[in-house]
Design an enzyme around this catalytic site. Structure first.
Site, short mmCIF file in Angstrom:
data_model
loop_
_atom_site.label_atom_id
_atom_site.label_comp_id
_atom_site.label_asym_id
_atom_site.label_seq_id
_atom_site.Cartn_x
_atom_site.Cartn_y
_atom_site.Cartn_z
N HIS A 107 0.84 -1.21 0.00
CA HIS A 107 0.00 0.00 0.00
C HIS A 107 0.87 1.26 0.00
O HIS A 107 1.88 1.34 0.70
CB HIS A 107 -0.92 0.02 1.23
CG HIS A 107 -2.07 -0.93 1.11
ND1 HIS A 107 -2.83 -1.07 -0.03
CD2 HIS A 107 -2.62 -1.79 2.03
CE1 HIS A 107 -3.79 -1.96 0.17
NE2 HIS A 107 -3.69 -2.42 1.41
N CYS B 108 0.30 1.68 -5.46
CA CYS B 108 -0.66 2.58 -6.11
C CYS B 108 -0.04 3.95 -6.38
O CYS B 108 0.87 4.40 -5.67
CB CYS B 108 -1.90 2.73 -5.23
SG CYS B 108 -2.84 1.20 -5.03
#
Length: 207
Positions: free
Chosen positions: A125, A182
């Site tokens: 993440h 991301c």
């Protein structure tokens, strides 16, 4: 006179035999040449390799032992990812579901394990373990420590791709580490892109 006649008959016999041998040899060679020529031009030629002779690639791998004798189970900690540029040491878990990503870096189950030939894919993440990954780029090193040893990779390429781009996980011809998170890093909500680091194995220290 009788002796001369006998000698003459013997010479004639051997001459006849030599003529027959020469005729047989020349016609056989001619047949072989014509057959080879026709096969070459019709694309029917084949190279037959002895079953006892392994290929060069196989010869080079005859004595290669697998790095991992036991494959990890999903959710199992398989080692650590060290990022010297960030002075960070991050745990790696086998799997990329939310359960693994909440605990650390996830290892894509369908990719090879770190150190093995091919593409080992890690994900994390952007707002937790990889929140500073944007500071890491080409030329920087990534180190993976596992039960098999310590594997040092050097980043060769930085990519920004669409979130659905599957080229991130394609096989590689050599030991490669692909790290994904991301992107953009400050994006609010579901990010439309991915920040990708592609690194080549440069050194390894096996345990």
């Amino acid at each position: 006179m009788r002796i001369r006649g006998s000698i003459r008959k013997i010479l004639l016999f051997f001459s006849f035999v030599l003529i027959l041998l020469g005729f047989w040899f020349s016609t056989t060679n001619a047949y072989t040449f014509i057959k080879g020529y026709m096969l070459f031009h019709t694309g029917q030629t084949k190279i037959v390799k002895s079953a006892e002779e392994p290929s060069r690639l196989h010869k080079g791998n005859l004595n290669r032992e697998p790095l991992y004798s036991i494959r990890p189970n999903k959710g199992e900690n398989i080692g650590n990812l060290l990022i010297p540029k960030l002075n960070a040491t991050l745990p790696i878990f086998h799997g990329t579901d939310e359960e693994e990503l909440e605990r650390g870096v996830g290892h894509f189950e369908k990719s090879v394990l770190p150190g093995e030939q091919d593409n080992s894919v890690l994900s994390g993440h952007r707002d937790t373990v990889f929140r500073k990954l944007g500071e890491v780029g080409k030329g920087d090193k990534l180190i993976v420590e596992t039960s098999a040893g310590t594997f040092t990779y050097k980043i060769r390429h930085v990519r920004i791709v669409d979130k659905d781009d599957r080229t991130v996980i394609v096989p590689k011809p050599r030991a490669t580490l692909t790290v994904s998170t991301c992107y953009p890093f400050d994006f609010i909500g579901a990010s439309p892109e991915r920040y990708i680091l592609v690194a080549d194995l440069i050194t390894q220290k096996l345990t």
